[in-house]
Design an enzyme around this catalytic site. Structure first.
Site, PDB file in Angstrom:
ATOM      1  N   HIS A 191      -4.224   6.714   2.983  1.00  0.00           N
ATOM      2  CA  HIS A 191      -4.026   5.662   2.033  1.00  0.00           C
ATOM      3  C   HIS A 191      -5.652   4.310   2.665  1.00  0.00           C
ATOM      4  CE1 HIS A 191      -4.342   1.121   1.305  1.00  0.00           C
ATOM      5  NE2 HIS A 191      -4.007   0.839   2.218  1.00  0.00           N
ATOM      6  N   CYS A 244       1.249  -1.239  -0.134  1.00  0.00           N
ATOM      7  CA  CYS A 244       0.061   0.208   0.195  1.00  0.00           C
ATOM      8  C   CYS A 244       0.707   1.108   0.162  1.00  0.00           C
ATOM      9  CB  CYS A 244      -0.760  -0.341   1.847  1.00  0.00           C
ATOM     10  SG  CYS A 244      -1.685  -1.319   1.437  1.00  0.00           S
ATOM     11  N   ASN A 256     -10.722  -0.932  -0.372  1.00  0.00           N
ATOM     12  CA  ASN A 256      -8.777  -0.930  -0.565  1.00  0.00           C
ATOM     13  C   ASN A 256      -7.998  -1.450  -1.641  1.00  0.00           C
ATOM     14  OD1 ASN A 256      -6.148  -0.734   0.425  1.00  0.00           O
ATOM     15  ND2 ASN A 256      -6.129  -1.683   1.894  1.00  0.00           N
TER      16      ASN A 256
HETATM   17  N1  ACO Z   1     -17.522 -10.301  10.013  1.00  0.00           N
HETATM   18  C1  ACO Z   1     -18.023 -10.386  10.946  1.00  0.00           C
HETATM   19  N2  ACO Z   1     -17.337 -10.870  12.417  1.00  0.00           N
HETATM   20  C2  ACO Z   1     -16.086 -10.451  11.778  1.00  0.00           C
HETATM   21  C3  ACO Z   1     -15.536 -10.327  10.432  1.00  0.00           C
HETATM   22  C4  ACO Z   1     -15.785 -10.152   9.449  1.00  0.00           C
HETATM   23  N3  ACO Z   1     -15.553 -10.088   8.086  1.00  0.00           N
HETATM   24  N4  ACO Z   1     -13.940 -10.098  10.325  1.00  0.00           N
HETATM   25  C5  ACO Z   1     -13.552 -10.957  11.856  1.00  0.00           C
HETATM   26  N5  ACO Z   1     -14.633 -10.937  12.323  1.00  0.00           N
HETATM   27  C6  ACO Z   1     -14.743 -11.181  13.924  1.00  0.00           C
HETATM   28  C7  ACO Z   1     -13.497 -11.861  14.388  1.00  0.00           C
HETATM   29  O1  ACO Z   1     -13.993 -12.994  14.209  1.00  0.00           O
HETATM   30  C8  ACO Z   1     -13.865 -11.466  16.131  1.00  0.00           C
HETATM   31  O2  ACO Z   1     -14.415 -12.324  16.772  1.00  0.00           O
HETATM   32  P1  ACO Z   1     -14.403 -12.648  18.296  1.00  0.00           P
HETATM   33  O3  ACO Z   1     -14.295 -11.355  19.093  1.00  0.00           O
HETATM   34  O4  ACO Z   1     -15.749 -13.479  18.185  1.00  0.00           O
HETATM   35  O5  ACO Z   1     -12.804 -13.376  17.986  1.00  0.00           O
HETATM   36  C9  ACO Z   1     -14.176 -10.092  16.145  1.00  0.00           C
HETATM   37  O6  ACO Z   1     -15.051  -9.693  15.000  1.00  0.00           O
HETATM   38  C10 ACO Z   1     -13.450  -8.741  15.278  1.00  0.00           C
HETATM   39  O7  ACO Z   1     -11.788  -9.223  14.912  1.00  0.00           O
HETATM   40  P2  ACO Z   1     -10.782  -8.118  14.454  1.00  0.00           P
HETATM   41  O8  ACO Z   1      -9.912  -8.905  13.454  1.00  0.00           O
HETATM   42  O9  ACO Z   1     -10.555  -7.448  15.944  1.00  0.00           O
HETATM   43  O10 ACO Z   1     -11.517  -7.003  13.821  1.00  0.00           O
HETATM   44  P3  ACO Z   1     -11.594  -5.457  13.800  1.00  0.00           P
HETATM   45  O11 ACO Z   1     -12.046  -4.657  14.570  1.00  0.00           O
HETATM   46  O12 ACO Z   1      -9.639  -5.213  13.745  1.00  0.00           O
HETATM   47  O13 ACO Z   1     -10.986  -5.223  12.345  1.00  0.00           O
HETATM   48  C11 ACO Z   1     -10.128  -5.159  10.416  1.00  0.00           C
HETATM   49  C12 ACO Z   1     -10.316  -6.040  11.186  1.00  0.00           C
HETATM   50  C13 ACO Z   1     -11.158  -4.436   9.662  1.00  0.00           C
HETATM   51  C14 ACO Z   1      -9.308  -6.064   9.411  1.00  0.00           C
HETATM   52  C15 ACO Z   1      -9.393  -3.788  10.865  1.00  0.00           C
HETATM   53  O14 ACO Z   1      -8.061  -4.858  11.352  1.00  0.00           O
HETATM   54  C16 ACO Z   1      -8.322  -3.376   9.838  1.00  0.00           C
HETATM   55  O15 ACO Z   1      -9.180  -2.568   8.484  1.00  0.00           O
HETATM   56  N6  ACO Z   1      -7.397  -3.572   9.728  1.00  0.00           N
HETATM   57  C17 ACO Z   1      -6.472  -2.843   8.781  1.00  0.00           C
HETATM   58  C18 ACO Z   1      -6.194  -3.449   7.496  1.00  0.00           C
HETATM   59  C19 ACO Z   1      -4.699  -2.371   6.460  1.00  0.00           C
HETATM   60  O16 ACO Z   1      -4.885  -1.441   6.811  1.00  0.00           O
HETATM   61  N7  ACO Z   1      -4.362  -3.069   5.754  1.00  0.00           N
HETATM   62  C20 ACO Z   1      -3.933  -2.007   4.334  1.00  0.00           C
HETATM   63  C21 ACO Z   1      -2.607  -2.695   4.831  1.00  0.00           C
HETATM   64  S1  ACO Z   1      -2.348  -4.490   4.237  1.00  0.00           S
HETATM   65  C22 ACO Z   1      -1.254  -4.429   2.798  1.00  0.00           C
HETATM   66  O17 ACO Z   1      -0.560  -3.818   2.414  1.00  0.00           O
HETATM   67  C23 ACO Z   1      -1.601  -5.272   1.751  1.00  0.00           C
END
Ligand code: ACO
Length: 342
Positions: free
Chosen positions: A253, A114, A283
């Protein structure tokens, strides 16, 4: 004598197809409500089987060249920032250059996930100010749908496909559109935050069905993304003797709307100045910053003379930032209801 690379033109291409949250929820265990509240995304752009990254990149490149001085006839370097090249070898840039009818150009890809477009800006500026290039076509292009494990609910909702391209040419530091210092950094100890295990020299073949696809520790990536983008932005603002108050538009980003809000808050940039351009496309990794700039320019959300702060965090872990004064560019009016808001 020229002492800077300046932005001459910008364009983008997004595939028409969108997969909505409700459509996604029919095939994986998730919901529209979860995705919207956690990411701000309602739909993601999906390229077709006949649209590899080079096709998206070529379409974006054609649009940028069409708007460039002299149709970009003096472009002698094509750089493609991508994590999803058409093939492992060769690079995607020579394919794009050839499809654009650009002959005898220097071509190479940049893989910094990214952060790729910002690494590309630093590279293009260096090539131009050193006299190695007369004009550079810099493309950020991705087809993340090709490396997403279809059943992975951590990555499927987030990533979209798309491309945007910029033409850069020699100019002067004082000019609007001049690329100043690009702050880049990385911490390779964090490579596992987001990675594709197989297909490289460490593990050529997949041992597990998930190995050819992206694995991402979303929560940890989120934390590092906010910290690194904030720190990197503060550095470039300080380098240019600017403060958060001078920023007209923060184009971070487009990873997650919550990350954008948090970075703006940490920087003390008002939330309405943080561009959000992921709602209908997701994204798009290395393409996200130039797509956001191109769509903001078309929508009139970004205007000539405004101070734009760009920042990214991605796999590697890598990050980068730069601040610049946006130039007056020509582009058609936006004809769709899709697009960025601030
Ligand atoms: N739908 C429903 N529930 C979900 C989903 C989904 N799609 N995904 C995860 N959950 C659940 C998990 O299992 C977890 O459940 P639990 O509490 O019972 O264990 C709960 O939701 C929370 O999961 P987290 O992964 O902690 O959720 P978070 O709030 O962190 O959101 C997300 C996840 C959206 C991926 C977020 O962390 C994010 O956007 N991170 C940044 C990603 C990023 O910046 N990427 C770009 C750089 S990567 C690159 O360069 C390739």
């Amino acid at each position: 004598m020229t002492d800077a690379a300046v932005i001459d033109a910008i364009g983008h291409h997004l595939p028409e197809a969108r997969e909505t949250n409700d459509e996604l929820a029919r095939r994986i265990d998730t919901s529209d409500e979860w995705i919207r509240t956690r990411t701000g995304i309602r739909a993601r752009s999906r390229a077709g089987d006949d649209e590899p990254t080079s096709v998206l990149a070529t379409r974006a490149g054609r649009e940028a060249l069409g708007r460039a001085t002299n149709g970009g006839a003096d472009v002698d370097t094509v750089i493609v920032a991508t994590t999803t090249p058409d093939m492992k070898c060769p690079a995607t840039a020579p394919v794009v250059a050839s499809d654009l009818g650009l002959e005898n150009t220097a071509t190479f890809d940049i893989n910094s996930a990214c952060t790729g477009f910002l690494a590309g800006l630093a590279t293009a500026a260096g090539l131009i100010t050193s006299g190695n290039s007369r004009a550079v076509l810099l493309v950020g292009a991705e087809k993340y749908s090709s490396i997403i494990y279809p059943q992975d609910r951590g990555t499927s909702p987030i990533f979209g496909d798309g491309a945007a391209a910029m033409v850069l040419r020699p100019g002067y530091r004082q000019q609007a559109g001049a690329i100043g210092r690009v702050h880049l950094g990385s911490d390779g100890r964090l490579w596992a935050l987001a990675h594709v295990l197989s297909g490289g020299s460490a593990q050529p073949l997949a041992a597990d069905p998930h190995d050819p696809f992206l694995r991402m520790d979303g929560r940890a990536t989120y934390r590092h993304a906010v910290a690194r983008m904030t720190d990197s932005c503060q550095r470039v603002l300080k380098d240019e003797s600017l403060t958060a108050e001078d920023v007209d538009l923060l184009v971070a980003h487009q990873a997650n709307a919550r990350i954008l809000t948090e970075v703006a808050r940490e920087l003390e940039v008002p939330a309405e100045k943080a561009l959000v351009d992921l709602t209908d496309i997701g994204n798009t990794a290395a393409a996200s910053i130039p797509v956001a700039l191109s769509r903001a320019q078309e929508a009139g959300v970004l205007r000539g003379g405004e101070t734009v702060l760009l920042t990214a965090f991605g796999a590697g872990a890598s990050w980068g930032s730069t601040v610049l004064r946006w130039p007056e560019l020509t582009s058609p009016n936006l004809t769709t209801t899709e697009g960025p808001n601030r």
